[in-house]
Design a protein around this motif. Structure first.
Motif, PDB file in Angstrom:
ATOM      1  N   GLU A 264      51.837  24.469 -30.161  1.00 35.35           N
ATOM      2  CA  GLU A 264      51.943  24.445 -28.694  1.00 35.35           C
ATOM      3  C   GLU A 264      50.587  24.127 -28.065  1.00 35.35           C
ATOM      4  O   GLU A 264      50.502  23.365 -27.092  1.00 35.35           O
ATOM      5  N   TRP A 265      49.525  24.686 -28.633  1.00 35.09           N
ATOM      6  CA  TRP A 265      48.179  24.431 -28.096  1.00 35.09           C
ATOM      7  C   TRP A 265      47.833  22.951 -28.219  1.00 35.09           C
ATOM      8  O   TRP A 265      47.302  22.348 -27.269  1.00 35.09           O
ATOM      9  N   VAL A 266      48.124  22.360 -29.364  1.00 35.37           N
ATOM     10  CA  VAL A 266      47.834  20.938 -29.557  1.00 35.37           C
ATOM     11  C   VAL A 266      48.682  20.097 -28.597  1.00 35.37           C
ATOM     12  O   VAL A 266      48.192  19.140 -27.988  1.00 35.37           O
ATOM     13  N   TYR A 267      49.953  20.453 -28.466  1.00 37.90           N
ATOM     14  CA  TYR A 267      50.853  19.756 -27.541  1.00 37.90           C
ATOM     15  C   TYR A 267      50.319  19.830 -26.108  1.00 37.90           C
ATOM     16  O   TYR A 267      50.268  18.813 -25.394  1.00 37.90           O
ATOM     17  N   GLN A 268      49.909  21.011 -25.677  1.00 39.59           N
ATOM     18  CA  GLN A 268      49.393  21.173 -24.312  1.00 39.59           C
ATOM     19  C   GLN A 268      48.089  20.414 -24.119  1.00 39.59           C
ATOM     20  O   GLN A 268      47.815  19.904 -23.024  1.00 39.59           O
ATOM     21  N   THR A 269      47.282  20.310 -25.174  1.00 39.59           N
ATOM     22  CA  THR A 269      46.062  19.501 -25.091  1.00 39.59           C
ATOM     23  C   THR A 269      46.415  18.054 -24.795  1.00 39.59           C
ATOM     24  O   THR A 269      45.764  17.386 -23.981  1.00 39.59           O
ATOM     25  N   GLY A 270      47.453  17.539 -25.454  1.00 36.34           N
ATOM     26  CA  GLY A 270      47.915  16.185 -25.171  1.00 36.34           C
ATOM     27  C   GLY A 270      48.390  16.030 -23.747  1.00 36.34           C
ATOM     28  O   GLY A 270      48.112  15.011 -23.082  1.00 36.34           O
ATOM     29  N   ARG A 271      49.111  17.009 -23.253  1.00 39.57           N
ATOM     30  CA  ARG A 271      49.595  16.951 -21.868  1.00 39.57           C
ATOM     31  C   ARG A 271      48.429  16.904 -20.872  1.00 39.57           C
ATOM     32  O   ARG A 271      48.450  16.139 -19.911  1.00 39.57           O
ATOM     33  N   VAL A 272      47.434  17.740 -21.121  1.00 35.58           N
ATOM     34  CA  VAL A 272      46.277  17.783 -20.219  1.00 35.58           C
ATOM     35  C   VAL A 272      45.563  16.438 -20.185  1.00 35.58           C
ATOM     36  O   VAL A 272      45.231  15.917 -19.109  1.00 35.58           O
ATOM     37  N   GLU A 273      45.323  15.859 -21.352  1.00 34.07           N
ATOM     38  CA  GLU A 273      44.625  14.578 -21.398  1.00 34.07           C
ATOM     39  C   GLU A 273      45.450  13.480 -20.736  1.00 34.07           C
ATOM     40  O   GLU A 273      44.898  12.607 -20.052  1.00 34.07           O
ATOM     41  N   ALA A 274      46.765  13.502 -20.925  1.00 33.70           N
ATOM     42  CA  ALA A 274      47.623  12.493 -20.297  1.00 33.70           C
ATOM     43  C   ALA A 274      47.592  12.610 -18.775  1.00 33.70           C
ATOM     44  O   ALA A 274      47.534  11.590 -18.065  1.00 33.70           O
ATOM     45  N   LYS A 275      47.631  13.820 -18.270  1.00 34.56           N
ATOM     46  CA  LYS A 275      47.613  14.021 -16.811  1.00 34.56           C
ATOM     47  C   LYS A 275      46.295  13.537 -16.210  1.00 34.56           C
ATOM     48  O   LYS A 275      46.271  12.982 -15.116  1.00 34.56           O
ATOM     49  N   LYS A 276      45.194  13.742 -16.943  1.00 32.21           N
ATOM     50  CA  LYS A 276      43.884  13.276 -16.464  1.00 32.21           C
ATOM     51  C   LYS A 276      43.867  11.757 -16.297  1.00 32.21           C
ATOM     52  O   LYS A 276      43.201  11.228 -15.416  1.00 32.21           O
ATOM     53  N   ARG A 277      44.592  11.065 -17.163  1.00 31.94           N
ATOM     54  CA  ARG A 277      44.525   9.604 -17.214  1.00 31.94           C
ATOM     55  C   ARG A 277      45.723   8.920 -16.548  1.00 31.94           C
ATOM     56  O   ARG A 277      45.843   7.696 -16.600  1.00 31.94           O
ATOM     57  N   LEU A 278      46.598   9.711 -15.970  1.00 33.71           N
ATOM     58  CA  LEU A 278      47.882   9.192 -15.498  1.00 33.71           C
ATOM     59  C   LEU A 278      47.731   8.059 -14.490  1.00 33.71           C
ATOM     60  O   LEU A 278      48.346   6.991 -14.636  1.00 33.71           O
ATOM     61  N   GLU A 279      46.910   8.265 -13.476  1.00 33.58           N
ATOM     62  CA  GLU A 279      46.735   7.227 -12.455  1.00 33.58           C
ATOM     63  C   GLU A 279      46.126   5.964 -13.057  1.00 33.58           C
ATOM     64  O   GLU A 279      46.554   4.838 -12.741  1.00 33.58           O
ATOM     65  N   GLU A 280      45.160   6.144 -13.952  1.00 36.81           N
ATOM     66  CA  GLU A 280      44.527   5.011 -14.620  1.00 36.81           C
ATOM     67  C   GLU A 280      45.540   4.225 -15.452  1.00 36.81           C
ATOM     68  O   GLU A 280      45.564   2.990 -15.441  1.00 36.81           O
ATOM     69  N   VAL A 281      46.384   4.961 -16.176  1.00 36.83           N
ATOM     70  CA  VAL A 281      47.406   4.313 -17.006  1.00 36.83           C
ATOM     71  C   VAL A 281      48.393   3.544 -16.143  1.00 36.83           C
ATOM     72  O   VAL A 281      48.752   2.396 -16.446  1.00 36.83           O
ATOM     73  N   MET A 282      48.830   4.149 -15.063  1.00 32.67           N
ATOM     74  CA  MET A 282      49.817   3.484 -14.200  1.00 32.67           C
ATOM     75  C   MET A 282      49.236   2.228 -13.580  1.00 32.67           C
ATOM     76  O   MET A 282      49.924   1.201 -13.473  1.00 32.67           O
ATOM     77  N   ASP A 283      47.970   2.273 -13.182  1.00 34.46           N
ATOM     78  CA  ASP A 283      47.327   1.074 -12.641  1.00 34.46           C
ATOM     79  C   ASP A 283      47.185   0.001 -13.707  1.00 34.46           C
ATOM     80  O   ASP A 283      47.431  -1.184 -13.473  1.00 34.46           O
ATOM     81  N   PHE A 284      46.802   0.422 -14.907  1.00 35.77           N
ATOM     82  CA  PHE A 284      46.633  -0.508 -16.034  1.00 35.77           C
ATOM     83  C   PHE A 284      47.920  -1.227 -16.359  1.00 35.77           C
ATOM     84  O   PHE A 284      47.943  -2.429 -16.679  1.00 35.77           O
ATOM     85  N   LEU A 285      49.035  -0.499 -16.266  1.00 31.50           N
ATOM     86  CA  LEU A 285      50.339  -1.074 -16.593  1.00 31.50           C
ATOM     87  C   LEU A 285      50.998  -1.757 -15.400  1.00 31.50           C
ATOM     88  O   LEU A 285      52.055  -2.389 -15.546  1.00 31.50           O
TER      89      LEU A 285
END
Length: 287
Positions: A264-285
């Motif tokens: 769960e900790w590793v999974y939540q780490t992935g969620r946190v990193e994805a949320k940090k980059r979400l706007e950047e990813v959406m703009d990139f795509l």
């Protein structure tokens, strides 16, 4: 950003249970309706990444936490009894067909391509398969991609034998680029700057894999291949060709981790990193 005529891809590294990081990233993307033209997964990136095409948010972390300690799922008992550390019947049939059902119909109807890679044992080379319907042959390719040497039997498909795709192509960005995917989001399961160390037991590897000498050579070369890939991925990241999402530090878990709290900790780490980059990813795509 003009993204016309750009094919977008999601590329997922393996790493066994470090793949819970990837699962966290995937779920945030799906929750925010981020779609890709295609995806490619290797090893854990294949068997967990298929849930993106079937659009099953939360499935990867759910069944791994629930069944990870079941000896039918992963155990020395399974290895001794069947030749596979991860029990084939339980992992690839009982769980997806009865206990936490894989949505094969949604997978089949999704327009997103899903490519998985496995190492063909006689040549020691990577081969890829486009999983289109999520049925038996696709599942065998996913299993082959994740069949780790030493603790798995090779998987026979169309008369050929296959093992873990991570042996020969740990992160398949070049393959995706070769088939037209030119705007890729790459999910890694090791932190920035990580380098694999050279093997000091090449004789042992050759002895244990004496039936498959080409695989043994690929295993010995794997650290150099991986480190070269990390250098090339960093260049793609720096020039804006790809977005790379990786853990901020070493995840510190074993490949066969089965503690639900650690997963769960590793999974939540992935969620946190994805949320940090979400706007950047959406703009990139171009979303």
């Amino acid at each position: 950003m003009d993204n016309s005529n750009k094919k977008t891809g999601l590329i997922m590294e393996g790493g066994a249970m470090r793949g819970m990081f990837t699962a966290g990233v995937m779920d945030v993307f799906m929750e925010n309706d981020i779609h890709f033209d295609g995806a490619a997964g290797i090893s854990a990136g294949a068997i967990f990444g298929c849930n993106y095409k079937s659009h099953q948010i939360g499935r990867t972390i759910r069944y791994n936490k629930k069944y990870g300690r079941d000896p039918r799922y992963c155990s020395i008992w399974s290895l001794i009894k069947t030749g596979d550390l991860y029990g084939v019947d339980f992992c690839y049939h009982t769980v997806p067909e009865k206990l936490d059902i894989f949505d094969q119909k949604t997978f089949e109807n999704s327009p997103m391509e899903f490519h998985v890679g496995a190492t063909e044992v006689s040549s020691g080379k990577i081969e890829f398969h486009n999983c289109k319907d999520g049925k038996a042959k696709d599942v065998e390719w996913m299993r082959a991609s994740a069949s780790m040497p030493f603790v798995s039997r090779p998987v026979k498909i169309d008369g050929k034998l296959y093992l873990d795709g991570g042996i020969t192509d740990p992160v398949p960005y070049k393959y995706m680029e070769s088939i037209g995917y030119n705007r890729n989001v790459i999910i890694l399961t090791q932190p920035k700057g990580y380098q694999k160390k050279d093997h000091h037991n090449s004789k042992l590897i050759k002895m244990l894999l004496r039936k498959y000498p080409a695989v043994a050579e690929a295993m010995i070369e794997r650290p150099a291949v991986y480190n070269r890939q990390m250098e090339e991925i960093l260049k793609r990241e720096e020039n804006g060709q790809s977005i790379v999402i990786r853990p901020p530090e070493s995840l510190g878990i074993s490949r066969t981790e089965n503690d639900p709290s650690e997963l769960e900790w590793v999974y939540q780490t992935g969620r946190v990193e994805a949320k940090k980059r979400l706007e950047e990813v959406m703009d990139f795509l171009g979303k």
